[in-house]
Design a protein around this motif. Structure first.
Motif, mmCIF file in Angstrom:
data_model
loop_
_atom_site.group_PDB
_atom_site.id
_atom_site.type_symbol
_atom_site.label_atom_id
_atom_site.label_comp_id
_atom_site.label_asym_id
_atom_site.label_seq_id
_atom_site.Cartn_x
_atom_site.Cartn_y
_atom_site.Cartn_z
ATOM 1 N N PHE A 113 -4.558 6.403 -4.562
ATOM 2 C CA PHE A 113 -4.316 6.498 -3.134
ATOM 3 C C PHE A 113 -5.585 6.235 -2.336
ATOM 4 O O PHE A 113 -5.584 5.445 -1.387
ATOM 5 N N LEU A 114 -6.685 6.888 -2.717
ATOM 6 C CA LEU A 114 -7.929 6.779 -1.946
ATOM 7 C C LEU A 114 -8.608 5.428 -2.066
ATOM 8 O O LEU A 114 -9.129 4.901 -1.083
ATOM 9 N N ALA A 163 0.828 -1.208 0.000
ATOM 10 C CA ALA A 163 0.000 0.000 0.000
ATOM 11 C C ALA A 163 0.864 1.260 0.000
ATOM 12 O O ALA A 163 0.570 2.223 -0.721
ATOM 13 N N SER A 194 -4.680 2.246 -2.232
ATOM 14 C CA SER A 194 -3.665 2.229 -1.187
ATOM 15 C C SER A 194 -4.260 2.323 0.214
ATOM 16 O O SER A 194 -3.859 1.578 1.107
ATOM 17 N N LEU A 195 -5.178 3.229 0.393
ATOM 18 C CA LEU A 195 -5.761 3.415 1.725
ATOM 19 C C LEU A 195 -6.510 2.173 2.216
ATOM 20 O O LEU A 195 -6.282 1.736 3.356
ATOM 21 N N LEU A 213 -3.921 -0.423 3.086
ATOM 22 C CA LEU A 213 -3.215 -0.049 4.309
ATOM 23 C C LEU A 213 -4.051 -0.365 5.537
ATOM 24 O O LEU A 213 -3.563 -0.950 6.513
ATOM 25 N N VAL A 214 -5.322 -0.004 5.502
ATOM 26 C CA VAL A 214 -6.222 -0.292 6.634
ATOM 27 C C VAL A 214 -6.356 -1.792 6.844
ATOM 28 O O VAL A 214 -6.275 -2.284 7.975
ATOM 29 N N SER A 243 1.065 4.010 -2.955
ATOM 30 C CA SER A 243 0.744 5.414 -2.709
ATOM 31 C C SER A 243 1.851 6.333 -3.216
ATOM 32 O O SER A 243 1.581 7.458 -3.642
#
Length: 108
Positions: free
Chosen positions: A92-93, A48, A96-97, A100-101, A52
């Motif tokens: 990213f939104l 992630a 990746s986000l 990541l979460v 990003s």
């Protein structure tokens, strides 16, 4: 319609990133042993973060700037995404986000 294409592209990128992370972690666990789930979460976080940073084509454009100027070509256009719908912010939104979460949730 563009929204659906973007969401479909984000889903495809997430699946591919998760598969790459799973294969990498599978090799990592096969060679050194250990827990797959925790390492998979860590690998998702790493993927992630890499997405990003490199999800947009900005880094490849900067790398080719000298070569393009050598041949007298102008810099690449900002909107030249190669048929992609998502921009760097969208990657990213929507890719990746969530990765990541999910990685923090699995590793934590």
């Amino acid at each position: 319609m563009t929204v659906l294409k973007g969401l479909r592209e984000a889903l495809l990128l997430m699946v591919v990133a998760a598969l790459v992370a799973a294969v990498g972690v599978g090799i990592w666990v096969a060679t050194s042993g250990g827990d797959f789930v925790h390492r998979f979460g860590v690998a998702l976080v790493v993927v992630a973060l890499l997405l990003s940073v490199t999800g947009d084509l900005t880094l490849s454009r900067v790398g080719m700037l000298a070569a393009r100027s050598t041949f007298g070509l102008p810099p690449e256009r900002e909107d030249a995404g190669g048929g992609r719908v998502l921009t760097g912010v969208g990657i990213f939104l929507f890719v990746s986000l969530p990765l990541l979460v999910l990685g923090v949730w699995i590793a934590g």
